[in-house]
Design a protein around this motif. Sequence first.
Motif, short mmCIF file in Angstrom:
data_model
loop_
_atom_site.label_atom_id
_atom_site.label_comp_id
_atom_site.label_asym_id
_atom_site.label_seq_id
_atom_site.Cartn_x
_atom_site.Cartn_y
_atom_site.Cartn_z
N ALA A 6 0.80 -1.20 0.07
CA ALA A 6 0.07 0.08 0.13
C ALA A 6 0.68 1.33 -0.02
O ALA A 6 0.37 2.35 -0.45
CB ALA A 6 -0.96 -0.06 1.28
N ASP A 7 1.99 1.36 0.36
CA ASP A 7 2.80 2.25 0.38
C ASP A 7 3.91 2.52 -0.82
O ASP A 7 4.64 3.31 -0.82
CB ASP A 7 3.82 2.57 1.63
N SER A 8 3.76 1.52 -1.80
CA SER A 8 4.76 1.70 -2.97
C SER A 8 4.55 2.80 -3.60
O SER A 8 3.25 3.21 -3.94
CB SER A 8 4.31 0.28 -3.65
N PRO A 9 5.46 3.56 -4.07
CA PRO A 9 5.26 4.89 -4.99
C PRO A 9 4.90 4.32 -6.49
O PRO A 9 4.03 5.12 -7.12
CB PRO A 9 6.64 5.33 -4.82
N THR A 10 5.39 3.16 -6.63
CA THR A 10 5.08 2.87 -8.11
C THR A 10 4.91 1.17 -8.16
O THR A 10 5.72 0.48 -7.47
CB THR A 10 5.96 3.22 -9.00
N ILE A 11 4.24 0.59 -8.95
CA ILE A 11 3.98 -0.69 -9.08
C ILE A 11 4.00 -0.94 -10.72
O ILE A 11 3.02 -0.37 -11.41
CB ILE A 11 2.73 -1.20 -8.37
N GLY A 22 13.65 -3.48 -4.53
CA GLY A 22 12.21 -3.39 -4.03
C GLY A 22 11.17 -2.88 -4.96
O GLY A 22 10.01 -3.00 -4.43
N THR A 23 11.46 -2.35 -6.29
CA THR A 23 9.96 -2.18 -7.04
C THR A 23 9.37 -3.35 -7.22
O THR A 23 9.66 -4.31 -7.76
CB THR A 23 10.62 -1.68 -8.47
N PRO A 24 7.83 -3.18 -6.96
CA PRO A 24 7.02 -4.29 -7.14
C PRO A 24 6.84 -4.50 -8.63
O PRO A 24 6.45 -3.33 -9.14
CB PRO A 24 5.87 -3.95 -6.34
N LEU A 73 -2.06 -4.20 -18.58
CA LEU A 73 -2.62 -2.92 -18.68
C LEU A 73 -3.73 -2.65 -18.04
O LEU A 73 -4.00 -1.51 -17.04
CB LEU A 73 -2.97 -2.57 -20.08
N GLU A 74 -4.73 -3.49 -17.58
CA GLU A 74 -5.91 -3.35 -16.86
C GLU A 74 -5.48 -3.49 -15.37
O GLU A 74 -5.98 -2.64 -14.63
CB GLU A 74 -6.94 -4.65 -17.21
N GLY A 75 -4.56 -4.22 -14.98
CA GLY A 75 -4.07 -4.25 -13.64
C GLY A 75 -3.41 -2.79 -13.24
O GLY A 75 -3.79 -2.26 -12.27
N GLU A 89 2.31 1.24 -14.37
CA GLU A 89 2.47 1.18 -15.58
C GLU A 89 2.06 -0.33 -16.30
O GLU A 89 2.74 -1.19 -15.62
CB GLU A 89 3.74 1.68 -16.18
N GLY A 90 1.66 -0.49 -17.41
CA GLY A 90 1.68 -2.10 -17.81
C GLY A 90 2.55 -2.04 -19.19
O GLY A 90 2.50 -1.09 -19.78
#
Length: 369
Positions: free
Chosen positions: A219-224, A270-272, A237-239, A252-253
């Motif tokens: 929940a605290d990730s700046p980007t996924i 650590g980038t998800p 893309l939908e995710g 971004e997808g």
Amino acid sequence: EKDGYDWFMLKEIAEQPHAIADTLLGRLSDHGAIVLDEVRISDQEVRDIDKVFVVSCGTSYHAGLIAKYAIEHWTRIPVEVELASEFRYRDPVLDRSTLVVVISQSGETMDTLMAMRHAKEQRARVLAICNTNGSTIPRESDAVLYTRAGPEVAVASTKGFLSQVVACYLVGLFLAQVRGIKYADEVAAIVDELRALPAAVEKVLSEMEPVRELARSLADSPTILFLGRHVGYPVALEGALKLKELAYIHAEGFAAGELKHGPIALIGEGTPVVVVAPSPRGRESVHGKVVSNIQEVRARGARTIVIAEEGDDDVLPYADHVIRVPRTPTLLAPVVTTIPMQVLACEIADTRGLDVDQPRNLAKSVTVE
Ligand code: M6R
């Protein structure tokens, strides 16, 4: 009402097995034929089609991207997928032998409506896939295939989307049936697999608790980032769209094969990265390539979250988290792989204390261009 769920979105996610079953109801015969009597396009007109455009917005556009893989494969008719807001401004080549499939949950999206009117002016045949009886888009189209998801209240489309995807399969199989089928055995098997989808979706839904737990840790990730290939690409893309609209997190997808052409530079410690792994079976399996992509991002520090078929152990050495989905034929896989995306976005938004059903700046139907 919400029937005891905290959010309409959760209720609508849970309703997906029904939405799919209802969308299929009466449209598959006992002999494996597709019955779309309501689609009033004559057999001759279907045989004359030499090009298909799928035109829609947002999540409905992602359904269109999935439709392209299925329709081209089953019918061998070239398919182009286009955002409705772009379509009519670039003078697309349309004539009587073009089929334009417009997809809209609400049936009132202005961009889609204007694109459809443009297609009709150019004498193309317009088939609408729509969830709202009597709305403007099906009223103005030449033919309509209703999805039967029931009313969708949450701004984020979930059951609307999966029933659109299923309706797109029906359109593809119907066109193939009328025109003569190249992969007859495969198509017959697909009809049985369609019937099995509601149970498969039910199974995925029953196994979502670990996904909710995982979501809380993101929940605290700046980007996924989201990666997929073939039909997994529109799912990625939908995710990403779901996460942006609900959790206000940058997402971004990407097509997994494009990573090396730039996006891999985004990956740090650590980038998800959520990866939709394709089925290891199937004619055009790109499974091995996606496994390499997972390995590559992991080597650069990514925290990898892999959505993979049951029994696919090749992903295990490189996955920090594995989310399992039932075995499904490649083209139908988005129906199961999309669900963890919906649950992730919903739970992350909830953990962040946001209004899941009414995200800021958004409306359920966008009636301006
Ligand atoms: O009603 P429509 O299917 O035409 O709507 C298209 C988009 O506005 C819609 O899918 C939007 O992207 C959703 N909020 C996605 O969850």
